[in-house]
Design a protein around this motif. Structure first.
Motif, PDB file in Angstrom:
ATOM      1  N   PRO A  87     -35.936 -39.194 -21.060  1.00 43.38           N
ATOM      2  CA  PRO A  87     -36.698 -38.083 -20.483  1.00 43.38           C
ATOM      3  C   PRO A  87     -36.340 -37.824 -19.015  1.00 43.38           C
ATOM      4  N   GLU A  88     -35.988 -38.877 -18.295  1.00 41.62           N
ATOM      5  CA  GLU A  88     -35.630 -38.700 -16.880  1.00 41.62           C
ATOM      6  C   GLU A  88     -34.269 -38.029 -16.685  1.00 41.62           C
ATOM      7  N   ASP A  89     -33.548 -37.798 -17.768  1.00 40.31           N
ATOM      8  CA  ASP A  89     -32.306 -37.035 -17.677  1.00 40.31           C
ATOM      9  C   ASP A  89     -32.569 -35.528 -17.699  1.00 40.31           C
ATOM     10  N   THR A  90     -33.807 -35.152 -17.914  1.00 41.62           N
ATOM     11  CA  THR A  90     -34.160 -33.741 -17.924  1.00 41.62           C
ATOM     12  C   THR A  90     -33.859 -33.106 -16.571  1.00 41.62           C
ATOM     13  N   ALA A  91     -33.070 -32.034 -16.597  1.00 46.70           N
ATOM     14  CA  ALA A  91     -32.643 -31.384 -15.352  1.00 46.70           C
ATOM     15  C   ALA A  91     -31.788 -30.171 -15.692  1.00 46.70           C
ATOM     16  N   VAL A  92     -31.472 -29.414 -14.670  1.00 48.54           N
ATOM     17  CA  VAL A  92     -30.427 -28.394 -14.790  1.00 48.54           C
ATOM     18  C   VAL A  92     -29.119 -29.052 -14.366  1.00 48.54           C
ATOM     19  N   TYR A  93     -28.119 -28.930 -15.210  1.00 44.56           N
ATOM     20  CA  TYR A  93     -26.826 -29.562 -14.963  1.00 44.56           C
ATOM     21  C   TYR A  93     -25.828 -28.506 -14.517  1.00 44.56           C
ATOM     22  N   TYR A  94     -25.119 -28.839 -13.444  1.00 43.79           N
ATOM     23  CA  TYR A  94     -24.172 -27.915 -12.840  1.00 43.79           C
ATOM     24  C   TYR A  94     -22.752 -28.484 -12.888  1.00 43.79           C
ATOM     25  N   CYS A  95     -21.822 -27.633 -13.211  1.00 43.32           N
ATOM     26  CA  CYS A  95     -20.405 -27.973 -13.130  1.00 43.32           C
ATOM     27  C   CYS A  95     -19.928 -27.604 -11.735  1.00 43.32           C
ATOM     28  N   VAL A  96     -19.137 -28.479 -11.150  1.00 43.72           N
ATOM     29  CA  VAL A  96     -18.690 -28.299  -9.766  1.00 43.72           C
ATOM     30  C   VAL A  96     -17.193 -28.548  -9.682  1.00 43.72           C
ATOM     31  N   ALA A  97     -16.529 -27.745  -8.844  1.00 46.66           N
ATOM     32  CA  ALA A  97     -15.100 -27.933  -8.618  1.00 46.66           C
ATOM     33  C   ALA A  97     -14.816 -27.929  -7.123  1.00 46.66           C
ATOM     34  N   PHE A  98     -13.891 -28.787  -6.726  1.00 50.71           N
ATOM     35  CA  PHE A  98     -13.464 -28.834  -5.334  1.00 50.71           C
ATOM     36  C   PHE A  98     -11.985 -28.487  -5.279  1.00 50.71           C
ATOM     37  N   ARG A  99     -11.688 -27.402  -4.584  1.00 51.90           N
ATOM     38  CA  ARG A  99     -10.299 -26.946  -4.491  1.00 51.90           C
ATOM     39  C   ARG A  99     -10.076 -26.246  -3.174  1.00 51.90           C
ATOM     40  N   GLY A 100      -8.989 -26.587  -2.519  1.00 52.58           N
ATOM     41  CA  GLY A 100      -8.632 -25.887  -1.289  1.00 52.58           C
ATOM     42  C   GLY A 100      -9.673 -25.985  -0.188  1.00 52.58           C
ATOM     43  N   GLY A 101     -10.403 -27.097  -0.173  1.00 47.22           N
ATOM     44  CA  GLY A 101     -11.407 -27.277   0.861  1.00 47.22           C
ATOM     45  C   GLY A 101     -12.736 -26.602   0.570  1.00 47.22           C
ATOM     46  N   ASN A 102     -12.851 -26.003  -0.610  1.00 45.82           N
ATOM     47  CA  ASN A 102     -14.084 -25.300  -0.977  1.00 45.82           C
ATOM     48  C   ASN A 102     -14.708 -25.902  -2.228  1.00 45.82           C
ATOM     49  N   TRP A 103     -16.034 -25.821  -2.266  1.00 48.88           N
ATOM     50  CA  TRP A 103     -16.780 -26.257  -3.438  1.00 48.88           C
ATOM     51  C   TRP A 103     -17.212 -25.017  -4.218  1.00 48.88           C
ATOM     52  N   TYR A 104     -17.106 -25.109  -5.512  1.00 50.08           N
ATOM     53  CA  TYR A 104     -17.513 -24.018  -6.395  1.00 50.08           C
ATOM     54  C   TYR A 104     -18.506 -24.568  -7.417  1.00 50.08           C
ATOM     55  N   TRP A 105     -19.552 -23.772  -7.683  1.00 53.47           N
ATOM     56  CA  TRP A 105     -20.621 -24.207  -8.577  1.00 53.47           C
ATOM     57  C   TRP A 105     -20.795 -23.219  -9.719  1.00 53.47           C
ATOM     58  N   GLY A 106     -21.088 -23.758 -10.876  1.00 47.17           N
ATOM     59  CA  GLY A 106     -21.473 -22.917 -11.995  1.00 47.17           C
ATOM     60  C   GLY A 106     -22.936 -22.525 -11.876  1.00 47.17           C
ATOM     61  N   GLN A 107     -23.413 -21.768 -12.848  1.00 42.84           N
ATOM     62  CA  GLN A 107     -24.786 -21.272 -12.797  1.00 42.84           C
ATOM     63  C   GLN A 107     -25.787 -22.297 -13.330  1.00 42.84           C
ATOM     64  N   GLY A 108     -25.303 -23.310 -13.994  1.00 46.51           N
ATOM     65  CA  GLY A 108     -26.169 -24.380 -14.493  1.00 46.51           C
ATOM     66  C   GLY A 108     -26.569 -24.189 -15.941  1.00 46.51           C
ATOM     67  N   THR A 109     -26.824 -25.303 -16.598  1.00 47.54           N
ATOM     68  CA  THR A 109     -27.330 -25.281 -17.970  1.00 47.54           C
ATOM     69  C   THR A 109     -28.466 -26.310 -18.059  1.00 47.54           C
ATOM     70  N   LYS A 110     -29.546 -25.910 -18.696  1.00 43.69           N
ATOM     71  CA  LYS A 110     -30.739 -26.744 -18.701  1.00 43.69           C
ATOM     72  C   LYS A 110     -30.702 -27.754 -19.841  1.00 43.69           C
ATOM     73  N   VAL A 111     -31.046 -28.983 -19.507  1.00 42.77           N
ATOM     74  CA  VAL A 111     -31.160 -30.054 -20.492  1.00 42.77           C
ATOM     75  C   VAL A 111     -32.581 -30.590 -20.438  1.00 42.77           C
ATOM     76  N   THR A 112     -33.235 -30.605 -21.583  1.00 43.47           N
ATOM     77  CA  THR A 112     -34.594 -31.130 -21.674  1.00 43.47           C
ATOM     78  C   THR A 112     -34.621 -32.245 -22.708  1.00 43.47           C
ATOM     79  N   VAL A 113     -35.086 -33.417 -22.280  1.00 43.42           N
ATOM     80  CA  VAL A 113     -35.170 -34.570 -23.171  1.00 43.42           C
ATOM     81  C   VAL A 113     -36.640 -34.887 -23.395  1.00 43.42           C
ATOM     82  N   SER A 114     -37.060 -34.779 -24.624  1.00 45.36           N
ATOM     83  CA  SER A 114     -38.463 -35.023 -24.953  1.00 45.36           C
ATOM     84  C   SER A 114     -38.664 -36.488 -25.340  1.00 45.36           C
ATOM     85  N   SER A 115     -39.841 -36.999 -25.024  1.00 45.04           N
ATOM     86  CA  SER A 115     -40.139 -38.415 -25.325  1.00 45.04           C
ATOM     87  C   SER A 115     -40.748 -38.568 -26.704  1.00 45.04           C
TER      88      SER A 115
END
Length: 115
Positions: A87-115
């Motif tokens: 359940p503590e893994d519940t969160a919005v998960y983001y993909c991230v890339a580092f290239r050319g000195g810049n960070w890029y982020w995706g929009q996120g995908t939600k993960v919900t873990v029920s107990s």
């Protein structure tokens, strides 16, 4: 510029598995480092898994042995296999890339873990 699109989030019971995918808009061979971060409600964003262009991976203790990051250079994707979810893994998960000195982020995908 790198655009990232995540997929694969959803609702799962504790102990279950999910696989997240991240599609990059350009060849990931040109990306130095890619990672997955997550942010739970009321908490700071945290690193979940990282992978270098050479394939070296790193994980925090909280997910080590349960999560695995991988990259498919031919498909320009990075995936996160999540097993034994809690359940503590519940969160919005983001993909991230580092290239050319810049960070890029995706929009996120939600993960919900029920107990």
């Amino acid at each position: 510029q790198v655009q990232l699109v995540e997929s694969g989030g959803g609702l799962v019971q504790a102990g279950g598995s999910l696989r997240l995918s991240c599609a990059a808009s350009r060849s990931i061979l040109s990306i130095n480092f890619m990672a997955w971060y997550r942010q739970a409600p009321g908490k700071q964003r945290e690193l979940v898994a990282g992978i270098s262009s050479g394939g070296k991976t790193n994980y925090p203790d909280s997910v080590k042995g349960r999560f695995a990051i991988s990259r498919d250079n031919a498909k320009n994707t990075v995936s996160l296999q999540m097993n034994s979810l809690k359940p503590e893994d519940t969160a919005v998960y983001y993909c991230v890339a580092f290239r050319g000195g810049n960070w890029y982020w995706g929009q996120g995908t939600k993960v919900t873990v029920s107990s």
